[in-house]
Design a protein around this motif. Sequence first.
Motif, PDB file in Angstrom:
ATOM      1  N   LEU A   1      18.038  23.763  44.318  1.00  0.00           N
ATOM      2  CA  LEU A   1      17.993  25.041  45.032  1.00  0.00           C
ATOM      3  C   LEU A   1      17.303  26.125  44.197  1.00  0.00           C
ATOM      4  CD1 LEU A   1      21.522  25.047  46.703  1.00  0.00           C
ATOM      5  CD2 LEU A   1      19.310  24.823  47.863  1.00  0.00           C
ATOM      6  N   GLU A   2      17.571  26.138  42.896  1.00  0.00           N
ATOM      7  CA  GLU A   2      16.902  27.115  42.029  1.00  0.00           C
ATOM      8  C   GLU A   2      15.398  26.879  42.014  1.00  0.00           C
ATOM      9  OE1 GLU A   2      19.046  26.495  38.387  1.00  0.00           O
ATOM     10  OE2 GLU A   2      20.598  27.965  38.921  1.00  0.00           O
ATOM     11  N   SER A   3      14.984  25.628  42.027  1.00  0.00           N
ATOM     12  CA  SER A   3      13.560  25.298  42.060  1.00  0.00           C
ATOM     13  C   SER A   3      12.925  25.758  43.374  1.00  0.00           C
ATOM     14  CB  SER A   3      13.371  23.791  41.877  1.00  0.00           C
ATOM     15  OG  SER A   3      12.028  23.442  41.989  1.00  0.00           O
ATOM     16  N   ILE A   4      13.624  25.526  44.478  1.00  0.00           N
ATOM     17  CA  ILE A   4      13.128  25.966  45.790  1.00  0.00           C
ATOM     18  C   ILE A   4      13.018  27.485  45.821  1.00  0.00           C
ATOM     19  CG2 ILE A   4      13.758  26.151  48.239  1.00  0.00           C
ATOM     20  CD1 ILE A   4      14.995  23.287  47.904  1.00  0.00           C
ATOM     21  N   GLN A   5      14.025  28.165  45.282  1.00  0.00           N
ATOM     22  CA  GLN A   5      13.996  29.633  45.245  1.00  0.00           C
ATOM     23  C   GLN A   5      12.790  30.126  44.445  1.00  0.00           C
ATOM     24  OE1 GLN A   5      17.145  31.507  43.001  1.00  0.00           O
ATOM     25  NE2 GLN A   5      17.188  33.253  44.413  1.00  0.00           N
ATOM     26  N   LYS A   6      12.521  29.488  43.338  1.00  0.00           N
ATOM     27  CA  LYS A   6      11.377  29.864  42.497  1.00  0.00           C
ATOM     28  C   LYS A   6      10.063  29.670  43.265  1.00  0.00           C
ATOM     29  CE  LYS A   6       9.548  28.794  37.900  1.00  0.00           C
ATOM     30  NZ  LYS A   6       9.725  27.923  36.729  1.00  0.00           N
ATOM     31  N   ASN A   7       9.966  28.560  43.999  1.00  0.00           N
ATOM     32  CA  ASN A   7       8.758  28.309  44.787  1.00  0.00           C
ATOM     33  C   ASN A   7       8.595  29.326  45.903  1.00  0.00           C
ATOM     34  OD1 ASN A   7       7.857  26.112  43.288  1.00  0.00           O
ATOM     35  ND2 ASN A   7       9.051  24.654  44.482  1.00  0.00           N
ATOM     36  N   PHE A   8       9.699  29.716  46.549  1.00  0.00           N
ATOM     37  CA  PHE A   8       9.627  30.744  47.595  1.00  0.00           C
ATOM     38  C   PHE A   8       9.145  32.076  47.013  1.00  0.00           C
ATOM     39  CE2 PHE A   8      12.574  28.336  50.537  1.00  0.00           C
ATOM     40  CZ  PHE A   8      11.640  28.230  51.557  1.00  0.00           C
TER      41      PHE A   8
ATOM     42  N   ASN B   1      25.598  19.956  40.383  1.00  0.00           N
ATOM     43  CA  ASN B   1      24.662  20.546  39.428  1.00  0.00           C
ATOM     44  C   ASN B   1      23.219  20.195  39.781  1.00  0.00           C
ATOM     45  OD1 ASN B   1      26.440  21.958  37.805  1.00  0.00           O
ATOM     46  ND2 ASN B   1      26.855  20.199  36.499  1.00  0.00           N
ATOM     47  N   GLU B   2      23.002  18.961  40.239  1.00  0.00           N
ATOM     48  CA  GLU B   2      21.661  18.555  40.645  1.00  0.00           C
ATOM     49  C   GLU B   2      21.206  19.357  41.869  1.00  0.00           C
ATOM     50  OE1 GLU B   2      19.489  14.524  42.203  1.00  0.00           O
ATOM     51  OE2 GLU B   2      21.097  14.322  40.707  1.00  0.00           O
TER      52      GLU B   2
ATOM     53  N   PRO C   1      36.670  29.055  33.492  1.00  0.00           N
ATOM     54  CA  PRO C   1      37.001  29.427  34.867  1.00  0.00           C
ATOM     55  C   PRO C   1      37.632  28.243  35.585  1.00  0.00           C
ATOM     56  CG  PRO C   1      34.698  29.917  34.357  1.00  0.00           C
ATOM     57  CD  PRO C   1      35.274  29.184  33.185  1.00  0.00           C
ATOM     58  N   ALA C   2      38.546  28.531  36.467  1.00  0.00           N
ATOM     59  CA  ALA C   2      39.242  27.469  37.191  1.00  0.00           C
ATOM     60  C   ALA C   2      38.252  26.630  37.974  1.00  0.00           C
ATOM     61  CB  ALA C   2      40.274  28.080  38.141  1.00  0.00           C
ATOM     62  N   GLN C   3      38.441  25.333  37.916  1.00  0.00           N
ATOM     63  CA  GLN C   3      37.582  24.410  38.645  1.00  0.00           C
ATOM     64  C   GLN C   3      38.255  24.104  39.977  1.00  0.00           C
ATOM     65  OE1 GLN C   3      34.985  22.186  37.046  1.00  0.00           O
ATOM     66  NE2 GLN C   3      34.843  23.551  35.326  1.00  0.00           N
ATOM     67  N   SER C   4      37.458  23.773  40.946  1.00  0.00           N
ATOM     68  CA  SER C   4      38.014  23.392  42.240  1.00  0.00           C
ATOM     69  C   SER C   4      38.772  22.090  42.078  1.00  0.00           C
ATOM     70  CB  SER C   4      36.888  23.199  43.256  1.00  0.00           C
ATOM     71  OG  SER C   4      36.161  24.384  43.390  1.00  0.00           O
ATOM     72  N   PRO C   5      39.980  22.014  42.611  1.00  0.00           N
ATOM     73  CA  PRO C   5      40.729  20.761  42.504  1.00  0.00           C
ATOM     74  C   PRO C   5      40.005  19.658  43.254  1.00  0.00           C
ATOM     75  CG  PRO C   5      41.874  22.330  43.920  1.00  0.00           C
ATOM     76  CD  PRO C   5      40.674  23.032  43.348  1.00  0.00           C
ATOM     77  N   GLY C   6      40.087  18.474  42.727  1.00  0.00           N
ATOM     78  CA  GLY C   6      39.511  17.326  43.401  1.00  0.00           C
ATOM     79  C   GLY C   6      38.045  17.091  43.114  1.00  0.00           C
ATOM     80  N   ILE C   7      37.412  17.914  42.289  1.00  0.00           N
ATOM     81  CA  ILE C   7      36.004  17.677  41.970  1.00  0.00           C
ATOM     82  C   ILE C   7      35.962  16.865  40.690  1.00  0.00           C
ATOM     83  CG2 ILE C   7      33.816  18.717  41.318  1.00  0.00           C
ATOM     84  CD1 ILE C   7      34.388  21.008  43.115  1.00  0.00           C
ATOM     85  N   ASP C   8      35.505  15.615  40.804  1.00  0.00           N
ATOM     86  CA  ASP C   8      35.439  14.759  39.630  1.00  0.00           C
ATOM     87  C   ASP C   8      34.067  14.883  38.972  1.00  0.00           C
ATOM     88  OD1 ASP C   8      33.742  13.399  41.304  1.00  0.00           O
ATOM     89  OD2 ASP C   8      34.939  11.590  41.434  1.00  0.00           O
ATOM     90  N   GLY C   9      33.871  14.138  37.908  1.00  0.00           N
ATOM     91  CA  GLY C   9      32.628  14.213  37.153  1.00  0.00           C
ATOM     92  C   GLY C   9      31.400  13.885  37.983  1.00  0.00           C
ATOM     93  N   GLN C  10      31.495  12.851  38.828  1.00  0.00           N
ATOM     94  CA  GLN C  10      30.357  12.461  39.661  1.00  0.00           C
ATOM     95  C   GLN C  10      30.003  13.571  40.647  1.00  0.00           C
ATOM     96  OE1 GLN C  10      28.295   9.954  39.531  1.00  0.00           O
ATOM     97  NE2 GLN C  10      27.202  10.444  41.376  1.00  0.00           N
ATOM     98  N   ALA C  11      30.997  14.146  41.281  1.00  0.00           N
ATOM     99  CA  ALA C  11      30.743  15.231  42.236  1.00  0.00           C
ATOM    100  C   ALA C  11      30.146  16.438  41.523  1.00  0.00           C
ATOM    101  CB  ALA C  11      32.033  15.620  42.947  1.00  0.00           C
ATOM    102  N   ARG C  12      30.656  16.729  40.325  1.00  0.00           N
ATOM    103  CA  ARG C  12      30.135  17.861  39.561  1.00  0.00           C
ATOM    104  C   ARG C  12      28.662  17.637  39.211  1.00  0.00           C
ATOM    105  NH1 ARG C  12      34.068  18.342  36.131  1.00  0.00           N
ATOM    106  NH2 ARG C  12      35.115  19.807  37.476  1.00  0.00           N
ATOM    107  N   ARG C  13      28.308  16.388  38.830  1.00  0.00           N
ATOM    108  CA  ARG C  13      26.907  16.079  38.501  1.00  0.00           C
ATOM    109  C   ARG C  13      26.018  16.273  39.732  1.00  0.00           C
ATOM    110  NH1 ARG C  13      29.482  12.479  35.045  1.00  0.00           N
ATOM    111  NH2 ARG C  13      29.646  10.822  36.564  1.00  0.00           N
ATOM    112  N   VAL C  14      26.502  15.808  40.891  1.00  0.00           N
ATOM    113  CA  VAL C  14      25.724  15.962  42.124  1.00  0.00           C
ATOM    114  C   VAL C  14      25.557  17.443  42.453  1.00  0.00           C
ATOM    115  CG1 VAL C  14      25.758  15.555  44.619  1.00  0.00           C
ATOM    116  CG2 VAL C  14      26.330  13.693  43.038  1.00  0.00           C
TER     117      VAL C  14
END
Length: 144
Positions: free
Chosen positions: A121-128, A115-116, A100-113
């Motif tokens: 957010l998934e953890s918070i959703q699970k707790n809710f 993903n984190e 799938p097309a990636q957003s332009p300008g998103i580098d590896g560091q931004a992608r890692r952030v």
Amino acid sequence: MFPERGLKIGEAARALGVETYVLRFWETQFPFLKPKHTRTKHRFYQEKDLDVLRLIKRLLHDEGFTIVGANKHIKEFGIDALMSGKPVAKPAPSSSERAPAQSPGIDGQARRVLNEVRRDLESIQKNFRRLRSVLGGMIELANS
């Protein structure tokens, strides 16, 4: 100068600008990627392994192939031909082979952030959901 023993996984990951788990994952997805393993299961990447990893990274990150599409592309044109840097007459990847097309300008560091943040957010959703379940049970008890 490339060390005679090769590069440890962390060193190889830094050289490529990816995380170590990415290299481990790629090993499971690309059967021709086989770094040397010591008796204690430590990986050592030789110069040829890094060339293969650069090719994989280029296909996945720069050219937009999926893993299946990259494997197919490598089988079709040969790993040595693709690593030689010589142009190969290649058809554009089909939509199923392209990531799938990636957003332009998103580098590896931004992608890692990102993903984190997604994992958080998934953890918070699970707790809710757990909290809602507990509160629902308490309300049922209070109403009975």
